[in-house]
Design an enzyme around this catalytic site. Sequence first.
Site: not given
Length: 501
Positions: A246-248, A250, A256
């Site tokens: 998940s985003k957490r 990276g 991106e």
Amino acid sequence: MDKDKSNKEIRVRMAPSPTGSLHVGTARTALFNYLFAKHYKGKFIVRIEDTDKERSEKKWEEDILKGFEWLGLEWDEFYRQSEREDVYEKYIQKLLESGKAFYCWHAKEELQKEREKQMQAKMAPKHVCDYRDKKLSQKDIPDNSIVRFRNDVKESIVFTDLVRNEVKFNAPDFGDFSIAKSTKEPLYNLAVVIDDHEMKISHILRGEDHISNTPRQILILEALGFQRPKYAHIPLLLGGDKSKLSKRHGATSVYEYKEQGYLPEAMFNFLALLGWRPKEDEKEIMEKNEIIQEFDIADIQKSGAVFDVEKLSWMNSLYIRKLSKEELTELCVPYLEKEGFFVRQKNTLKITANGEERSYDWLKKVITLEHERIKKLSDITEGLEFIFKEPKYESELLIWKKSDRQGAIKELKELSVIIQNIEKSDWTKEDIENIIMPHAESSGLPAAPGSPAQVGDRGQVLWPLRAALSGKKASPGPFEILEVLGKEEALKRINTAINKL
Ligand code: GLU
């Protein structure tokens, strides 16, 4: 998997919902589909699943498709579910007419209450609808009705998954599940079944998070008399702590990575090896065609694969090294330009460094200095900033670990004289090296006992020189830097360094 080399054409699909930017996990699933299709010379189909009108957005569709293109996942056929209402309507009517589906107009609150009761009684929530036998004429269908599947199946639903082997679900657990909002608006499970049939999909390769949808889809397809495709549910991507990526952890969006300067070839290679590995093979750097040739669903690992950015960066650096100087320069220019190191005037680059105008060839030489060092293209700006702008650093940096302030001053003063005497016509890395190196070898610290006579510690000379030119602990070597900086700028920086000391 030789059995798949049958006469039946291999047709797979990637079916993203355009509700967000292209996630690396989605890209990996698309890649596996693509590899499988190409391996068997079959078809790779992209189907945009945009039936959820509230959450679907055109911009995400574009983002996802551009991402597939960037990765080189060319598709053979393309569909959009929002353009296929008529197809769905035909089948929804068929299910309603045959009594395999029915209208339900229970209010949301009623269903919610039922759910809560079941949960309190520690039962898995399901809705067995008391409207399932109601026959209504068209005009009597209440406005707020939805369409449910009439689930009369009492046995288990068993399917063979090509990754997880036999998977079993208890059919009655699903109750009479919803399949459409109206005759024109199928919900996910129904739309997928209809499309997979109409598009003659032979194999469904998708994320493991869809595994509980598969028995529902099998119930629907059997009710419609369709053939079952083969299934392969791919384990999810994990972060470093082994929880779902998940985003957490990276960046999770393919863009991106693209923006940071990961090359599509490296991303392709990296994603392919996330949860798949060629049989008995340890090799990690594989070109597209090699991966296609070796890809086999049987070699997909059963456990989740860790998305290791360090490994991606390492792979990327190897792909960067394979670029020619010209390719590297072209790819790096936008990053340097964005940083404001030079400007573009009417489509031609106006390159200036330290107040001096420079050529494209010069720029190529400068960028090449970092060829072996950068892991991603965006690293070029930090790596080369000192070439374009006078570096800022503390005077301690100039002092070689085995020397002192006075030693550094002495060496830099001597170097300044030597450099002043180098003819401009000799201003190439090789010539500069040929002049400075003998000096460094003879005038450095005395040789350590046991080492060949006359050979001193070159660091005594080369360290303060390199530090004065770059202002950095680690940089390309001093002779390369001297060549691109030019005589005046080099002397200016050495002088600044002496004054700092
Ligand atoms: N549209 C679904 C999703 O984006 C995928 C459906 C499928 O592969 O069956 O998760």
